[in-house]
Design a protein around this motif. Structure first.
Motif, PDB file in Angstrom:
ATOM      1  N   GLN A  45       0.830  -1.206   0.000  1.00 62.87           N
ATOM      2  CA  GLN A  45       0.000   0.000   0.000  1.00 62.87           C
ATOM      3  C   GLN A  45       0.869   1.264   0.000  1.00 62.87           C
ATOM      4  O   GLN A  45       0.540   2.265  -0.636  1.00 62.87           O
ATOM      5  CB  GLN A  45      -0.937   0.009   1.216  1.00 62.87           C
ATOM      6  N   CYS A  48       2.437   1.650  -3.422  1.00 64.63           N
ATOM      7  CA  CYS A  48       1.436   2.212  -4.338  1.00 64.63           C
ATOM      8  C   CYS A  48       1.236   3.708  -4.096  1.00 64.63           C
ATOM      9  O   CYS A  48       1.074   4.482  -5.051  1.00 64.63           O
ATOM     10  CB  CYS A  48       0.104   1.471  -4.179  1.00 64.63           C
ATOM     11  N   ARG A  49       1.261   4.120  -2.847  1.00 63.50           N
ATOM     12  CA  ARG A  49       1.101   5.547  -2.537  1.00 63.50           C
ATOM     13  C   ARG A  49       2.220   6.360  -3.175  1.00 63.50           C
ATOM     14  O   ARG A  49       1.982   7.428  -3.774  1.00 63.50           O
ATOM     15  CB  ARG A  49       1.091   5.762  -1.031  1.00 63.50           C
ATOM     16  N   HIS A  52       1.777   6.627  -6.929  1.00 67.08           N
ATOM     17  CA  HIS A  52       0.796   7.676  -7.240  1.00 67.08           C
ATOM     18  C   HIS A  52       1.447   9.054  -7.163  1.00 67.08           C
ATOM     19  O   HIS A  52       1.188   9.925  -8.002  1.00 67.08           O
ATOM     20  CB  HIS A  52      -0.387   7.601  -6.274  1.00 67.08           C
ATOM     21  N   CYS A  91       2.047   4.502 -14.091  1.00 67.95           N
ATOM     22  CA  CYS A  91       2.207   4.541 -12.632  1.00 67.95           C
ATOM     23  C   CYS A  91       0.863   4.301 -11.953  1.00 67.95           C
ATOM     24  O   CYS A  91       0.753   3.512 -10.999  1.00 67.95           O
ATOM     25  CB  CYS A  91       2.788   5.879 -12.202  1.00 67.95           C
ATOM     26  N   GLU A  92      -0.169   4.970 -12.437  1.00 68.67           N
ATOM     27  CA  GLU A  92      -1.490   4.830 -11.833  1.00 68.67           C
ATOM     28  C   GLU A  92      -2.092   3.453 -12.107  1.00 68.67           C
ATOM     29  O   GLU A  92      -2.812   2.906 -11.266  1.00 68.67           O
ATOM     30  CB  GLU A  92      -2.413   5.933 -12.359  1.00 68.67           C
ATOM     31  N   TYR A  93      -1.789   2.885 -13.269  1.00 73.03           N
ATOM     32  CA  TYR A  93      -2.301   1.553 -13.594  1.00 73.03           C
ATOM     33  C   TYR A  93      -1.793   0.526 -12.581  1.00 73.03           C
ATOM     34  O   TYR A  93      -2.567  -0.274 -12.035  1.00 73.03           O
ATOM     35  CB  TYR A  93      -1.877   1.163 -15.013  1.00 73.03           C
ATOM     36  N   TYR A  94      -0.474   0.542 -12.334  1.00 74.52           N
ATOM     37  CA  TYR A  94       0.067  -0.440 -11.398  1.00 74.52           C
ATOM     38  C   TYR A  94      -0.251  -0.098  -9.949  1.00 74.52           C
ATOM     39  O   TYR A  94      -0.323  -0.999  -9.097  1.00 74.52           O
ATOM     40  CB  TYR A  94       1.563  -0.631 -11.629  1.00 74.52           C
ATOM     41  N   GLU A  95      -0.469   1.167  -9.660  1.00 76.12           N
ATOM     42  CA  GLU A  95      -0.960   1.529  -8.335  1.00 76.12           C
ATOM     43  C   GLU A  95      -2.310   0.864  -8.079  1.00 76.12           C
ATOM     44  O   GLU A  95      -2.562   0.317  -6.995  1.00 76.12           O
ATOM     45  CB  GLU A  95      -1.103   3.054  -8.232  1.00 76.12           C
ATOM     46  N   GLU A  96      -3.172   0.882  -9.102  1.00 76.42           N
ATOM     47  CA  GLU A  96      -4.523   0.339  -8.947  1.00 76.42           C
ATOM     48  C   GLU A  96      -4.555  -1.180  -9.028  1.00 76.42           C
ATOM     49  O   GLU A  96      -5.214  -1.851  -8.215  1.00 76.42           O
ATOM     50  CB  GLU A  96      -5.450   0.932 -10.009  1.00 76.42           C
ATOM     51  N   PHE A  97      -3.857  -1.751 -10.008  1.00 79.98           N
ATOM     52  CA  PHE A  97      -4.007  -3.178 -10.267  1.00 79.98           C
ATOM     53  C   PHE A  97      -2.850  -4.035  -9.760  1.00 79.98           C
ATOM     54  O   PHE A  97      -2.984  -5.258  -9.668  1.00 79.98           O
ATOM     55  CB  PHE A  97      -4.192  -3.413 -11.773  1.00 79.98           C
ATOM     56  N   ARG A 422      -2.578  -1.919 -20.175  1.00 79.36           N
ATOM     57  CA  ARG A 422      -3.518  -3.001 -19.898  1.00 79.36           C
ATOM     58  C   ARG A 422      -3.229  -4.271 -20.687  1.00 79.36           C
ATOM     59  O   ARG A 422      -3.762  -5.334 -20.381  1.00 79.36           O
ATOM     60  CB  ARG A 422      -4.942  -2.521 -20.227  1.00 79.36           C
TER      61      ARG A 422
END
Length: 454
Positions: A45, A48-49, A52, A91-97, A422
Motif C-alpha cells: 500500500q 502504491c502511494r 501515485h 504509474c497509476e495503472y500499477y498503483e490500482e491493479f 492493460r
C-alpha cells in the motif's frame, strides 16, 4: 568519457555530464543494495502511494519534461507531452491493479492449503534506449518497483539529462534513496553491473546485437532477462481495406517519432489490386508532412536523434535503390542544420534488398507488393523479427483469422500498433522474449513461490 547532450534539431550542445568513476558507481550500487530488503518489506500500500506521487510529479512537470525530451532527442513537443502523460498513466495503472496481480494465488492440491506467492527478486538493471526516453523506463520501473524490487537504469548515452530527470521524479515523489538510481556509465561497463552479485535480473530495450550480448552475460550468470529488441512490423493492406483509414494509419504509424519506433509499421505489404491507389494516396499524405523545429507546434516531422543514425539509414536506402527499389518520395537527407531526413517511401521492394530484410529505423516506409492474401501473409512472416503487425480489412472476422497467423507479439486489426499498460507487450523471434505491461509484465521479475501447508 563524458556524456554529451546534443540537440538534434540544430546540433547545439546542451550540456556535458561526467560519467561515474569507479567509486561513484560502487556508491550507487551499494546504496541500492542497502535499501533493497527494506523496500521489499515495505507494505505494498505504501509502495502504491509513492507510485501515485510519482504520477503527480510527472504531471506537475509535464511541460518541463516534454521540452527536455524534445531538445535532447528531437521528439515533437506534442508527442513528448503525450509520452510524459503515458508514464503517469502506467504509474497509476500499477498503483490500482498491482496489488491484485501480486495477490497470493490459491491452488488445489494434496495440501491443506497450497498457493503461489509472488515475491520480489531484488535489484533489476534496465538498459534503455533513447527513442522513448521516459516511457521505456517507466513501463519497466512502475511494475518492478510496485512488486518490491529496486531499479538501476543505464540509459542511452545521448539522453543523459532524461536519465537524471527520471531519477529526480522518483526522489521528489518520496521514494527512499537508492530505490531507483540512474547509472552514468558507458555501455562498456554494463557487463560488470550485470555480473555484480547485488543485481538479480536485467531488462533491455534496444537493438538485436545489444540484446544478444546482454542475454549472453545474463545467461552465464543465471540471471533472469527480458528483451524487447528491434522490429520490422508488417502493415498488411488487403483488397477490401478502407484505403482512407489505412493511409491515415500508415502515416501515423510510420512517421510517429520520425519513424524511430520499434513498433512502427515498416513493411507495407499491399495486395496488387489496390497497391497503386494505396501508394498514390500514401505519397500525397507523406509529402504533406512538414519538417522543422520539434518545439514548434506546427511541425509534423522532427529530426532523427543523431547524425550517425541518419547516415546509417541513408546507406540502407541508397543500397536498396541500387538494388532496384523505386523512390516514390524523399529518400534523402534534408539540407539544413540538424539530423533531418525527408519523409520517404520506397516501392517495389523485393527479396535480396536491404529494405526487405533489415529494420529501417527512421522516416522511411517500405512498400512490398503481394499477389493476394496468401502471398501477403507469407511476406509478413518472411522476417527474422516478430514484434508487432497490423491487418487492414473491412471484414473483422477475416482480420482476426489472419492476425492469429502473424508471427508477432501483437497484431492489430484496422489500427496502428501501440503499447497499452492493460495489454502485454513484447516480441518473438529476433524481437526478443518476455513481456512487459499488464499482469504478465509485473510477474516477469518476481519469484512465483509455491507454498504447501498441511
Amino acid at each position: 568519457m563524458p556524456f554529451k547532450s546534443i540537440n538534434p534539431a540544430d546540433d547545439a550542445t546542451l550540456t556535458v555530464i561526467q560519467a561515474f568513476d569507479a567509486d561513484q558507481l560502487e556508491a550507487a550500487l551499494a546504496e541500492t543494495a542497502a535499501v533493497t530488503l527494506v523496500w521489499s518489506a515495505t507494505p505494498i500500500q505504501e509502495r502504491c502511494r509513492l507510485m501515485h506521487a510519482a504520477a503527480t510529479v510527472l504531471r506537475s512537470r509535464s511541460e518541463e519534461l516534454a521540452t527536455l525530451i524534445s531538445q535532447e532527442m528531437g521528439k515533437l513537443i506534442g508527442e513528448a507531452r503525450a509520452e510524459v502523460e503515458k508514464c503517469a498513466l502506467v504509474c497509476e495503472y500499477y498503483e490500482e491493479f498491482g496489488p491484485g496481480f501480486l495477490r497470493d494465488e490459491s491452488i488445489d492440491s494434496d495440501a491443506t492449503n497450497s498457493f503461489v506467492a509472488y515475491q520480489p527478486i531484488g535489484t533489476v538493471l534496465a538498459v534503455m534506449p533513447w527513442n522513448f526516453p521516459f516511457w521505456q523506463v517507466f513501463r519497466f520501473a512502475a511494475p518492478a518497483l510496485i512488486a518490491g524490487n529496486t531499479g538501476l537504469l543505464k540509459h542511452a548515452s545521448n539522453v543523459p539529462q532524461c536519465a537524471l530527470a527520471i531519477e529526480s521524479v522518483f526522489h521528489d515523489a518520496g521514494f527512499p534513496a537508492g530505490v531507483f538510481r540512474s547509472l552514468m556509465i558507458p555501455a562498456s561497463e554494463v557487463e560488470g553491473v550485470i555480473r555484480d552479485p547485488r543485481v538479480a535480473a536485467v531488462t533491455l530495450t534496444g537493438s538485436e546485437p545489444a540484446g544478444r550480448k546482454v542475454a549472453a552475460v545474463a545467461g552465464e550468470e543465471l540471471k533472469k532477462s527480458v528483451l524487447e529488441l528491434g522490429g520490422s512490423d508488417a502493415f498488411v493492406v488487403l483488397e477490401d481495406a478502407d484505403l482512407d483509414l489505412a493511409v491515415a494509419g500508415a502515416v501515423a504509424s510510420r512517421f510517429l517519432n520520425a519513424g524511430q519506433s520499434c513498433i512502427a509499421a515498416k513493411r507495407f505489404i499491399v495486395v496488387d489490386v489496390v497497391a497503386d491507389q494505396f501508394v498514390t494516396q500514401f505519397k500525397e499524405a507523406v509529402e504533406a508532412l512538414e519538417a522543422g523545429d520539434p518545439l514548434d507546434e506546427k511541425t509534423t516531422l522532427g529530426p532523427m536523434a543523431r547524425a550517425d543514425l541518419r547516415s546509417e539509414l541513408h546507406k540502407q536506402v541508397s543500397d536498396s535503390l541500387a538494388s532496384g527499389a523505386e523512390a516514390i518520395t524523399g529518400c534523402r537527407p534534408l539540407v539544413r542544420p540538424g539530423s533531418f531526413y525527408a519523409a520517404s517511401i520506397l516501392d517495389r521492394v523485393e527479396p535480396g534488398m536491404r529494405a526487405y530484410s533489415e529494420e529501417f529505423f527512421g522516416p522511411v516506409a517500405i512498400v512490398i507488393r503481394a499477389r493476394d492474401e496468401a502471398d501477403a501473409m507469407r511476406i509478413a512472416n518472411d522476417s527474422r523479427f516478430g514484434l508487432g503487425g497490423s491487418i487492414w480489412t473491412e471484414d473483422s472476422e477475416r482480420g482476426e483469422a489472419l492476425a492469429r497467423q502473424v508471427e508477432s507479439g501483437c497484431t492489430f486489426v484496422n489500427g496502428m500498433v501501440k503499447s497499452d499498460p492493460r495489454l502485454p507487450f513484447g516480441g518473438v523471434k529476433a524481437s526478443g522474449y518476455g513481456r512487459e505491461l499488464s499482469h504478465q509484465g509485473i510477474r516477469e521479475f518476481v519469484n512465483a513461490k509455491t507454498i504447501w501447508i498441511r
